[in-house]
Design an enzyme around this catalytic site. Sequence first.
Site, PDB file in Angstrom:
ATOM      1  N   GLY A 272      49.257  32.360  39.664  1.00  0.00           N
ATOM      2  CA  GLY A 272      50.247  32.933  38.759  1.00  0.00           C
ATOM      3  C   GLY A 272      51.072  34.042  39.378  1.00  0.00           C
ATOM      4  O   GLY A 272      51.329  34.054  40.584  1.00  0.00           O
ATOM      5  N   SER A 273      51.441  34.996  38.533  1.00  0.00           N
ATOM      6  CA  SER A 273      52.488  35.959  38.875  1.00  0.00           C
ATOM      7  C   SER A 273      52.197  36.835  40.095  1.00  0.00           C
ATOM      8  O   SER A 273      53.117  37.487  40.590  1.00  0.00           O
ATOM      9  CB  SER A 273      52.745  36.868  37.688  1.00  0.00           C
ATOM     10  OG  SER A 273      53.120  36.087  36.589  1.00  0.00           O
ATOM     11  N   VAL A 274      50.937  36.905  40.532  1.00  0.00           N
ATOM     12  CA  VAL A 274      50.698  37.702  41.742  1.00  0.00           C
ATOM     13  C   VAL A 274      51.518  37.160  42.912  1.00  0.00           C
ATOM     14  O   VAL A 274      51.815  37.888  43.860  1.00  0.00           O
ATOM     15  CB  VAL A 274      49.200  37.764  42.111  1.00  0.00           C
ATOM     16  CG1 VAL A 274      48.457  38.700  41.189  1.00  0.00           C
ATOM     17  CG2 VAL A 274      48.579  36.388  42.077  1.00  0.00           C
ATOM     18  N   PHE A 275      51.917  35.877  42.808  1.00  0.00           N
ATOM     19  CA  PHE A 275      52.736  35.288  43.868  1.00  0.00           C
ATOM     20  C   PHE A 275      54.146  35.879  43.923  1.00  0.00           C
ATOM     21  O   PHE A 275      54.847  35.724  44.913  1.00  0.00           O
ATOM     22  CB  PHE A 275      52.829  33.764  43.692  1.00  0.00           C
ATOM     23  CG  PHE A 275      51.980  33.008  44.666  1.00  0.00           C
ATOM     24  CD1 PHE A 275      50.600  33.029  44.537  1.00  0.00           C
ATOM     25  CD2 PHE A 275      52.541  32.299  45.721  1.00  0.00           C
ATOM     26  CE1 PHE A 275      49.799  32.361  45.442  1.00  0.00           C
ATOM     27  CE2 PHE A 275      51.743  31.626  46.627  1.00  0.00           C
ATOM     28  CZ  PHE A 275      50.375  31.663  46.483  1.00  0.00           C
ATOM     29  N   LYS A 276      54.545  36.541  42.832  1.00  0.00           N
ATOM     30  CA  LYS A 276      55.879  37.157  42.843  1.00  0.00           C
ATOM     31  C   LYS A 276      55.983  38.213  43.927  1.00  0.00           C
ATOM     32  O   LYS A 276      57.093  38.551  44.372  1.00  0.00           O
ATOM     33  CB  LYS A 276      56.178  37.762  41.469  1.00  0.00           C
ATOM     34  CG  LYS A 276      56.487  36.696  40.439  1.00  0.00           C
ATOM     35  CD  LYS A 276      56.631  37.248  39.050  1.00  0.00           C
ATOM     36  CE  LYS A 276      56.742  36.098  38.058  1.00  0.00           C
ATOM     37  NZ  LYS A 276      56.341  36.479  36.709  1.00  0.00           N
TER      38      LYS A 276
END
Lengths: 565, 167
Positions: A272-276
């Site tokens: 999820g958003s940790v990839f941002k």
Amino acid sequence: MIRRIKMESTKKQAIETARNRLLIGGALMAAAFLVVGARLFDIVVLNENEDLRRAAARDIVRPDIMARADIVDRNGILLATSLPTASLFANPHKVSDPASAATRIVEVLPDLSEEVVAARLSADKGFVWLRRNLTPTQQFEINRLGIPGLDFEEEERRVYPHGRLAGHIIGFTNVDNAGLAGIEQSMDAAISGAKEPLKLSIDIRVQQIVRQELAAQIEKFKAIGGGGIVLDVRTGEVISMVSLPDFDPNAPAQAPDETRFNRITLGVYELGSVFKIFNHAIALETGAASMSKSYDATKPIKISRFRISDYHPENRWLTVPEIFKLSSNIGSAKMALDIGSERQRKYLGHLGLLRRTSIELPEQSMPMIPARWREINTMTISYGHGIAVSPLHLASAVAATVNGGILRPATLIRAKTPETGGVQVFSAETSDKMRRLLRLVVENGTGRNADAPGYLVGGKTGTAEKQVNGSYKRNALISSFVGVFPATDPRFVVYIMIDEPKGIRESFGYATGGWTAAPVVGGVIKRMAPLMGIKPLDETAPEIVRALNVNLTAGPAEGRPNATN
Amino acid sequence: MIRPTSAILLVLAAAAGGALFHVSFEVSALDDRLGTLNRDIKSDREAIHVLKAEWSFLNQPERIEELARRHLDLTPVSGKQLTGAGTLPVRPEQDLPAPQIDNGQNIDRAILLDAGAPKAKPAAPHRRAIVPVVSHTAKTDVASRSLDDVLREIVSDDVHAGKAGAR
């Protein structure tokens, strides 16, 4: 006269014979003495004798009594060692009455079955094992039975004093002391026969902190499991690695299979958003976006049958820092389009997210990446869907993003020469910007629960729906938070993931990363930072405020075409 | 009649024989002793090995934490309690004005430094910290308990021995 002469000659002849014989005897004796003398010379002077060497060797105690070296943590605390034990075996040919012998043995060792022992003792063999690794008391009791044909073999048994605390890291061995999992398996050759203990990069105190904080949160949110990792960003050393539920390596056979599963290295998840973090770093590094650029996040993106929307829609134009702070999927996807599939793939590869990690554990998985890297993949990968990596992959790549842009392979072995090597992935400038953005999220974004006063925690939340049979399940989440501290000059990455947490009243029904995993990261940092000797900083000091300042407003030249709010 | 040389040789031979026996017995005795010593060294080394394992076992962080919680009046160090020498306030002297401790940001540190003050104990910063109910009477009580008492309590603590289970 003649007779006298004759007599004289006979006498002379006899003397002659006697002298000859004496000479032969003397020569034989001399030869024998010569042999003795030569042997004496050989033994005393030349001294190169096999027996002598063996005799000398017997007098020295072997310095290493254990065949398998110890495993210790970074501070020398014993994590695995071998203890001497005795194993009971029998020579059935010498056992006269197997039935009564079996009865008496089972009295001492009640966990054995009488029939099995009796069957073994009446086998037509010269050697059968009865029981491995007896305690000294059991050995004494068996000896006292006085059954002929029984004997003991001195053996070693692997013990793990800290039990389940580091079970997934250290692994375990079989009864013959061959490594079957973890470090015991991957470093088997180095451990067996080594004299010096193997020093790991783990700090058992931090390991305990992470495990305790994580276990409490899993309990609180009724989750099915979780994982945590602490990584030194400068060396790539793993300080702690926890996967729950865990098992006791002292009795691995009794552990259910799912407890032996290491979520940190073997599990791959859409995180999820940790990839941002990587999406923003790549965009800033390649120049696809600048800190002052804005993106239109007014309405969800529709592409073929997919729909990309925000969890907390702002329905307005967002600047690049705002996209990060508010964790906007729409903005991230649009940034990814500016980066382009090819560049995105190249940088993710540089970050080590498309291959196996180099961690010293046999339990590892290959990341799951799209077979064809289309535009839709590029967009979903920007916010961590459509790509599955292990938490270790993620922590390692985050370390590379914040430490000045250098990827150093994650390791479980204590580094002898720290801060060497590594591959420059991002520029120091990009790394600096990312540190500011990460701090922004904790200061007043989605990650406020991770703050630890004085330690300038930076981080990013991530909440991903789990895929079950090809479709996403709304209530099965992987909630995670990755934290770095201190944000001005990061030392450690702390990553926590919680598997399928359920919302509770205290979190207003939310089970997202910011509510479940972020408090664990904050708790871990508060407790571990004093242990690791990290000085708390004054968050209001002007130089720190300046170092972490982010301008949230858009630049005049970039972004939206006209000033519409 | 035995000649003097023969007599001397006989005596020498007897002496050599006697010496040989003596040395031989001595060697045998030393050999036994060596064997015993080697066995002792081996068993001692094994014992040390076992004790090291036990020491590590007894030092499980979870166990230490529980013992500390029950027997000690300490809480984990929080970030607030750490500071550098550079941030220490200047020591008050006659010719100096009062130290600048009341400008807000240094107030925690200043209180901590002044350990003798009645409010020296900061409110427990950690959520697992023991609630500081330590009044003055409790304080003297703790102080009067010697290390021996504490150790005895820990050693006779069979809850943990039972929990340990491995021995």
